[in-house]
Design a protein around this motif. Structure first.
Motif, mmCIF file in Angstrom:
data_model
loop_
_atom_site.group_PDB
_atom_site.id
_atom_site.type_symbol
_atom_site.label_atom_id
_atom_site.label_comp_id
_atom_site.label_asym_id
_atom_site.label_seq_id
_atom_site.Cartn_x
_atom_site.Cartn_y
_atom_site.Cartn_z
ATOM 1 N N SER A 40 5.919 -3.393 -12.685
ATOM 2 C CA SER A 40 5.126 -2.803 -11.896
ATOM 3 C C SER A 40 5.385 -3.345 -10.444
ATOM 4 C CB SER A 40 3.787 -3.055 -12.518
ATOM 5 O OG SER A 40 3.217 -4.376 -12.182
ATOM 6 N N ALA A 41 4.866 -2.223 -9.616
ATOM 7 C CA ALA A 41 4.565 -2.789 -8.297
ATOM 8 C C ALA A 41 3.292 -3.366 -7.705
ATOM 9 C CB ALA A 41 4.728 -1.518 -7.510
ATOM 10 N N LEU A 42 3.441 -4.714 -7.539
ATOM 11 C CA LEU A 42 2.349 -5.306 -6.957
ATOM 12 C C LEU A 42 2.064 -4.587 -5.581
ATOM 13 C CD1 LEU A 42 0.285 -7.474 -7.075
ATOM 14 C CD2 LEU A 42 1.809 -8.940 -6.240
ATOM 15 N N THR A 43 0.585 -4.070 -5.341
ATOM 16 C CA THR A 43 0.342 -3.160 -4.126
ATOM 17 C C THR A 43 -0.525 -3.976 -3.312
ATOM 18 O OG1 THR A 43 -1.576 -2.198 -5.346
ATOM 19 C CG2 THR A 43 0.692 -1.231 -5.468
ATOM 20 N N THR A 44 -0.554 -5.350 -3.255
ATOM 21 C CA THR A 44 -1.513 -6.227 -2.416
ATOM 22 C C THR A 44 -0.811 -6.081 -1.029
ATOM 23 O OG1 THR A 44 -0.614 -8.083 -3.051
ATOM 24 C CG2 THR A 44 -2.606 -7.385 -4.158
ATOM 25 N N GLY A 45 -1.591 -5.950 0.163
ATOM 26 C CA GLY A 45 -1.153 -6.119 1.304
ATOM 27 C C GLY A 45 -0.420 -4.653 1.782
ATOM 28 N N ASP A 46 -0.007 -4.458 3.104
ATOM 29 C CA ASP A 46 0.728 -3.306 3.700
ATOM 30 C C ASP A 46 2.143 -3.105 3.377
ATOM 31 O OD1 ASP A 46 1.403 -1.304 5.123
ATOM 32 O OD2 ASP A 46 0.894 -2.299 7.111
ATOM 33 N N PRO A 47 2.402 -1.967 2.953
ATOM 34 C CA PRO A 47 3.783 -1.807 2.316
ATOM 35 C C PRO A 47 4.744 -1.354 3.515
ATOM 36 C CG PRO A 47 2.431 0.131 1.800
ATOM 37 C CD PRO A 47 1.380 -0.965 2.239
ATOM 38 N N GLY A 48 4.131 -1.284 4.616
ATOM 39 C CA GLY A 48 5.051 -1.063 5.713
ATOM 40 C C GLY A 48 5.103 0.650 6.041
ATOM 41 N N LEU A 49 4.553 1.392 5.169
ATOM 42 C CA LEU A 49 4.807 3.128 5.462
ATOM 43 C C LEU A 49 3.524 3.536 4.662
ATOM 44 C CD1 LEU A 49 7.762 4.207 2.978
ATOM 45 C CD2 LEU A 49 6.635 1.835 3.058
ATOM 46 N N PRO A 50 3.318 4.892 4.898
ATOM 47 C CA PRO A 50 2.253 5.430 4.134
ATOM 48 C C PRO A 50 2.292 5.141 2.709
ATOM 49 C CG PRO A 50 3.123 6.839 5.929
ATOM 50 C CD PRO A 50 4.093 5.523 5.730
ATOM 51 N N VAL A 51 1.153 5.246 1.972
ATOM 52 C CA VAL A 51 0.791 4.898 0.503
ATOM 53 C C VAL A 51 2.025 5.875 -0.287
ATOM 54 C CG1 VAL A 51 -0.380 4.793 -1.598
ATOM 55 C CG2 VAL A 51 -1.032 3.624 0.657
ATOM 56 N N ASP A 56 6.761 6.834 -3.655
ATOM 57 C CA ASP A 56 8.133 7.544 -3.898
ATOM 58 C C ASP A 56 8.833 6.334 -4.125
ATOM 59 O OD1 ASP A 56 6.819 9.964 -3.973
ATOM 60 O OD2 ASP A 56 7.359 10.261 -1.865
ATOM 61 N N ARG A 57 8.854 5.292 -3.503
ATOM 62 C CA ARG A 57 9.809 4.338 -3.574
ATOM 63 C C ARG A 57 9.580 3.422 -4.802
ATOM 64 N NH1 ARG A 57 11.739 1.670 1.454
ATOM 65 N NH2 ARG A 57 12.014 3.509 2.966
ATOM 66 N N VAL A 58 8.481 3.364 -5.315
ATOM 67 C CA VAL A 58 8.080 2.800 -6.482
ATOM 68 C C VAL A 58 8.852 3.540 -7.646
ATOM 69 C CG1 VAL A 58 6.263 2.238 -8.249
ATOM 70 C CG2 VAL A 58 5.993 1.810 -5.742
ATOM 71 N N ALA A 77 -9.859 -2.202 -4.322
ATOM 72 C CA ALA A 77 -9.193 -2.654 -2.966
ATOM 73 C C ALA A 77 -8.935 -1.424 -2.412
ATOM 74 C CB ALA A 77 -7.592 -3.203 -3.370
ATOM 75 N N PRO A 78 -8.753 -1.313 -0.889
ATOM 76 C CA PRO A 78 -8.495 -0.012 -0.219
ATOM 77 C C PRO A 78 -7.615 0.772 -0.596
ATOM 78 C CG PRO A 78 -8.953 -2.017 1.267
ATOM 79 C CD PRO A 78 -8.814 -2.658 -0.050
ATOM 80 N N VAL A 79 -6.418 0.079 -1.249
ATOM 81 C CA VAL A 79 -5.256 0.853 -1.686
ATOM 82 C C VAL A 79 -5.494 1.760 -3.011
ATOM 83 C CG1 VAL A 79 -4.219 -0.778 -3.329
ATOM 84 C CG2 VAL A 79 -2.990 0.997 -2.028
ATOM 85 N N GLU A 80 -6.809 1.532 -3.433
ATOM 86 C CA GLU A 80 -7.041 2.163 -4.930
ATOM 87 C C GLU A 80 -7.089 3.645 -4.811
ATOM 88 O OE1 GLU A 80 -9.334 1.037 -8.707
ATOM 89 O OE2 GLU A 80 -10.439 0.946 -6.845
ATOM 90 N N ALA A 81 -7.832 3.777 -3.665
ATOM 91 C CA ALA A 81 -8.300 5.126 -3.298
ATOM 92 C C ALA A 81 -7.059 5.984 -2.847
ATOM 93 C CB ALA A 81 -9.182 5.461 -2.443
ATOM 94 N N ALA A 82 -6.325 5.372 -2.163
ATOM 95 C CA ALA A 82 -5.062 6.199 -1.632
ATOM 96 C C ALA A 82 -4.276 6.504 -2.766
ATOM 97 C CB ALA A 82 -4.231 5.267 -0.749
ATOM 98 N N VAL A 83 -4.094 5.476 -3.621
ATOM 99 C CA VAL A 83 -3.098 5.754 -4.939
ATOM 100 C C VAL A 83 -3.549 6.737 -5.650
ATOM 101 C CG1 VAL A 83 -2.277 4.715 -7.041
ATOM 102 C CG2 VAL A 83 -2.410 3.359 -5.061
#
Length: 264
Positions: A40-51, A56-58, A77-83
């Motif tokens: 799986s993709a560990l999504t903690t921190g900033d991926p360096g591009l929009p979620v 799509d990279r995942v 986590a903040p990324v949860e809503a974006a996912v």
């Protein structure tokens, strides 16, 4: 104790995928389908591009490596809503359950004196493999569970191995009585953290305190190697395991879920 991102990163180091590619602070991981954490993709921190672009990279990474596109997302986590907004959903069909707890504690608090029937070896051995994976492990299982330890996998309890690349130490714990492995566990030390995984007891040997005994031996092993904290992941539905770890002084640090594309 470590913050959520730091702890998740150390847990990922302790559970090495066969392929581990950075995407900013994210980690794209694959290991032949063996365990959600290593695939799986560990999504903690900033991926360096929009979620959405990162996800799509995942998907591309998963297709290249023959696994299901999956994101490891910390609950709240903040990324949860974006996912979710990107068209992904919690994986309700995941074999380990939709949500897992990360529990932490202090090994010194439940370490026990050495006993002849509790072994923490430097290399895996047949009875250990049988309980934590299967008698003849796959290449991916060997990679993830040994963390870089080489050899045939037929080392007997108590034998020495060459150590693990990228980890401070990997230990293969077992309760061995009359030549039979009754309980097994894997421990990995990363910095000051002891990561505990794959605790298993033979069905006919349960309710005899072997899991607690083995955890005490592994804690002592980790403390001897500089571990001041421990961490483990456990499915929210595994009430017996949660109760055991809580009785050893471990508490919930945070939770995570696996997310998959809506069309997956």
């Amino acid at each position: 104790m470590h913050d959520v991102t730091g702890l998740e990163q150390r847990c990922a180091d302790a559970w090495p995928a066969v392929v581990d590619v950075p995407l900013g602070r994210w980690r794209l991981r694959a290991a032949g389908g063996f365990t959600g954490r290593a695939n799986s993709a560990l999504t903690t921190g900033d991926p360096g591009l929009p979620v959405p672009a990162a996800l799509d990279r995942v998907i591309d990474f998963a297709r290249r490596n023959g696994i299901r596109p999956t994101a490891h997302v910390v609950v709240g986590a903040p990324v949860e809503a974006a996912v979710g907004r990107a068209g992904w959903r919690p994986d309700l069909e995941h074999p380990g359950g939709v949500e897992s707890l990360v529990m932490t504690g202090e090994p010194a608090g439940f370490a026990t004196p050495k006993r002849p029937d509790v072994v923490v070896a430097d290399a895996p051995f047949p009875g250990w493999w049988e309980l934590v994976a299967q008698p003849e492990p796959t290449a991916a299982q060997r990679h993830v569970l040994t963390g870089g330890v080489t050899g045939s996998g037929t080392t007997k309890p108590g034998a020495s191995g060459p150590g693990a690349a990228g980890l401070d130490a990997v230990g293969f714990g077992a309760v061995v009585r009359d030549g039979e492995v009754l309980a097994a566990v894997r421990g990995a030390v990363v910095g000051d953290l002891l990561h505990v995984a794959r605790l298993a007891v033979r069905p006919e040997a349960r309710r005899r305190g072997l899991a607690r005994l083995l955890m005490g031996g592994l804690a002592a092993w980790g403390a001897e190697r500089g571990a001041k904290h421990c961490a483990l992941q456990v499915a929210e539905h595994n009430a017996a395991a949660i109760a055991l770890y809580a009785s050893l002084g471990c508490v919930e640090h945070h939770r995570y879920r696996y997310w998959v594309p809506n069309h997956a």
